[in-house]
Design an enzyme around this catalytic site. Structure first.
Site, PDB file in Angstrom:
ATOM      1  N   GLU A 267       0.878  -1.180   0.000  1.00  9.87           N
ATOM      2  CA  GLU A 267       0.000   0.000   0.000  1.00  9.87           C
ATOM      3  C   GLU A 267       0.907   1.219   0.000  1.00  9.87           C
ATOM      4  OE1 GLU A 267      -3.221   0.065  -0.213  1.00  9.87           O
ATOM      5  OE2 GLU A 267      -3.880  -1.938   0.354  1.00  9.87           O
ATOM      6  N   CYS A 301      -2.301   9.291   1.956  1.00  5.04           N
ATOM      7  CA  CYS A 301      -1.902   8.671   0.686  1.00  5.04           C
ATOM      8  C   CYS A 301      -2.895   9.065  -0.401  1.00  5.04           C
ATOM      9  CB  CYS A 301      -1.832   7.163   0.829  1.00  5.04           C
ATOM     10  SG  CYS A 301      -3.286   6.468   1.608  1.00  5.04           S
TER      11      CYS A 301
END
Ligand code: NAD
Length: 513
Positions: A267, A301
């Protein structure tokens, strides 16, 4: 809640007077050997506490604890595993205020976001409880008479969780709660920038797991990359490494774990764009951009890094956006009036300043911000003015994720160009379009549209719900966590064929002897 109340409520009072142990291997290890790390609050620079990190010996203790627990945990019926996660969720509900405040103190996101992060943990706990009764496999019709064929899912083993500083508690829970109901045990290596959050989480779940005789399911090894991080990713005893962080880190993890044919769940960084078409609801689009670009001081993110404006509305939208930017309250993240808090440290300020300079050299135009911000009463904090720059698609800096509140505005002629610009970066995490035109929305969502793991219509790029699978394509790493069928990453699939006849027919009609 003041700082000492927060620390006391989470069992961290001793952090101020001496190093707290950052290693839990079924029990707290009294004096870990991996050096010390000091936790600072980015809001005012104050020292929150000191933590003793794990070295090679303590990492071994964590592996031993997780391996021993796995032998027993994998045989516990999944719904019973789920019952312990239900209790963990309840314990988090009780400590939500304190843990949310600690996230704000140690990571710097504003208090509503700190509390939101803990709510995400609670949501994942609830999701995992339901999941513990739904780890379904398929059944198939065998081509051979008197045969039954089906697949089942078994626990994978001991997994490693590597987490980033910006979601210091939620990312652990996305992995840990789902992996735990799947029957795995784990070792968590949190970011050394946010060690107190990790210790606090352990303090919340440990009493539940220990009382059930399963303290070794969740192990913690607060540590540096060397030796522990590198040892962990190379360790064949860990069949799965789930790693959240920068693309640079993910490439290293992918290479090392792939080299031993292990599984990695990556991720990694995003470089998220939001397209605004002329028919968009402009109020909605404005709110989406503001939260996406300025929320968490641009340190998600999924933060919006690029806004792609149709030329018909570019000028008008830019003017409205700049007006809104000038009014955004920057301040200490614990203050209720603050919308933009600090970035994590001095290095983050330097990186943002450097990106602004580079963008200018490449032809970018500074429209607002660009300076360090001073916050009265929080002079030791790391504050930047949220910054907007006008950019063109060819600028190389647009390829890079600057983990700070820096937004680029790009003007395009039409939807085709907008999608091409959006997809024209190496990362592929989150994307969004604001339009009220059904055909444009569908084109954006089609196979020829956004190439990202997340594609939103009339919603910004950040702030995903836990029910969907979360993650991104290309350099973002391809991993999926949280909802949908992400649980499959934490289990091994077994295809079983059972013959209940006295014959042994071969598949494909093959005869042998
Ligand atoms: P980082 O890459 O510096 O560190 C992340 C973690 O990886 C830390 O625990 C670090 O110690 C560890 N690490 C680094 N190198 C390692 C190695 N060789 N072996 C083992 N462990 C290693 O990232 P950061 O600055 O903490 O976080 C910000 C980054 O994380 C941004 O790029 C952001 O986009 C990304 N992020 C992605 C997601 C997602 O779900 N896609 C979520 C949160 C953050």
């Amino acid at each position: 809640m003041n700082t000492s109340d927060v620390l006391a409520s989470l069992g961290l009072s001793d952090a101020a007077s001496g190093p707290l142990s950052g290693v839990y291997a079924g029990k707290w290890i009294a004096t870990p050997s991996g050096g010390r790390v000091t936790s600072h609050s980015p809001g005012d620079g104050a020292v929150l506490g000191e933590v003793a990190m794990g070295g090679a010996d303590e990492y071994e203790a964590c592996v031993a604890s997780a391996e021993e627990a796995f032998q027993r945990w994998r045989t516990v019926p999944a719904p019973q595993r789920g019952e312990l996660i239900r209790q963990c969720g309840d314990a988090l509900r009780e400590k939500k205020d304190a843990l949310g405040a600690l996230v704000t103190l140690e990571m710097g996101k504003i208090l509503p976001e700190g509390l939101g992060e803990v709510q995400e943990m609670i949501d994942i706990a609830d999701f995992s409880v339901g999941l513990s009764r739904q780890l379904y496999g398929l059944t198939m019709h065998s081509e051979r008479p008197g045969h039954r064929m089906y697949e089942q899912w078994h626990p994978l083993g001991v997994m490693g969780i590597i987490s980033a500083f910006n979601f210091p508690v939620a990312v652990w829970s996305w992995n840990a709660f789902i992996a735990a109901v799947c029957g795995d045990t784990m070792i968590w290596k949190p970011s050394p920038i946010t060690p107190l959050c990790a210790i606090a989480v352990q303090n919340i779940v440990n009493p539940i797991m220990e009382a059930a005789g399963f303290g070794g399911v969740f192990n913690l090894c607060t540590a540096d990359v060397n030796p522990v991080g590198e040892t962990m990713i190379a360790d064949r005893r860990l069949p799965l490494i789930s790693a959240t962080g920068s693309v640079r880190m993910g490439k290293r993890v992918g290479e090392v774990v792939g080299g031993r044919l292990g599984r990695s769940l990556l991720e990694l960084g995003g470089n998220n764009a939001l397209i605004i078409m002329p028919d968009a609801n402009m109020e909605l689009a404005l709110s989406g951009v503001l939260f996406g670009a300025c929320g968490t001081a641009g340190q998600r993110c999924t933060s919006t890094r690029r806004v792609i404006l149709h030329e018909d509305i570019a000028e008008e939208f830019t003017a409205r956006l700049l007006k809104a930017y000038k009014q955004i309250p920057i301040g200490n993240p614990m203050e209720s009036s603050t919308l933009v808090g600090p970035v994590i440290n001095e290095a983050a300020i330097d990186t943002m300043m450097a990106s602004i300079e580079t963008a200018k050299q490449q032809g970018g135009e500074l429209l607002c911000g660009g300076e360090r911000a001073s916050v009265a009463g929080s002079e030791g904090g790391f504050y930047m003015q949220p910054t907007v720059m006008k950019a063109t698609p060819d600028m190389d800096i647009l390829q890079h994720e600057t983990f700070a509140p820096l937004l680029y505005l790009i003007t395009v002629k039409d939807l085709d160009e907008a999608i091409a610009v959006q997809n024209g970066v190496t990362q592929g995490l989150s994307s969004a379009i604001f339009t009220t035109h059904m055909q444009q929305a569908e084109r954006f969502l089609s196979a020829a549209g956004s190439d990202c793991g997340i594609a939103n219509v009339n919603i910004g790029t950040s702030g995903a719900e836990i029910g969907g699978a979360f993650g991104g394509e290309k350099d973002t790493g391809g991993g999926r966590e949280a909802g949908s069928d992400s649980w499959k990453a934490y289990m091994r699939r077994q295809t079983c064929t059972l013959n209940y006849t006295d014959d042994l027919p071969l598949a494909q009609g093959i005869t042998f002897g």
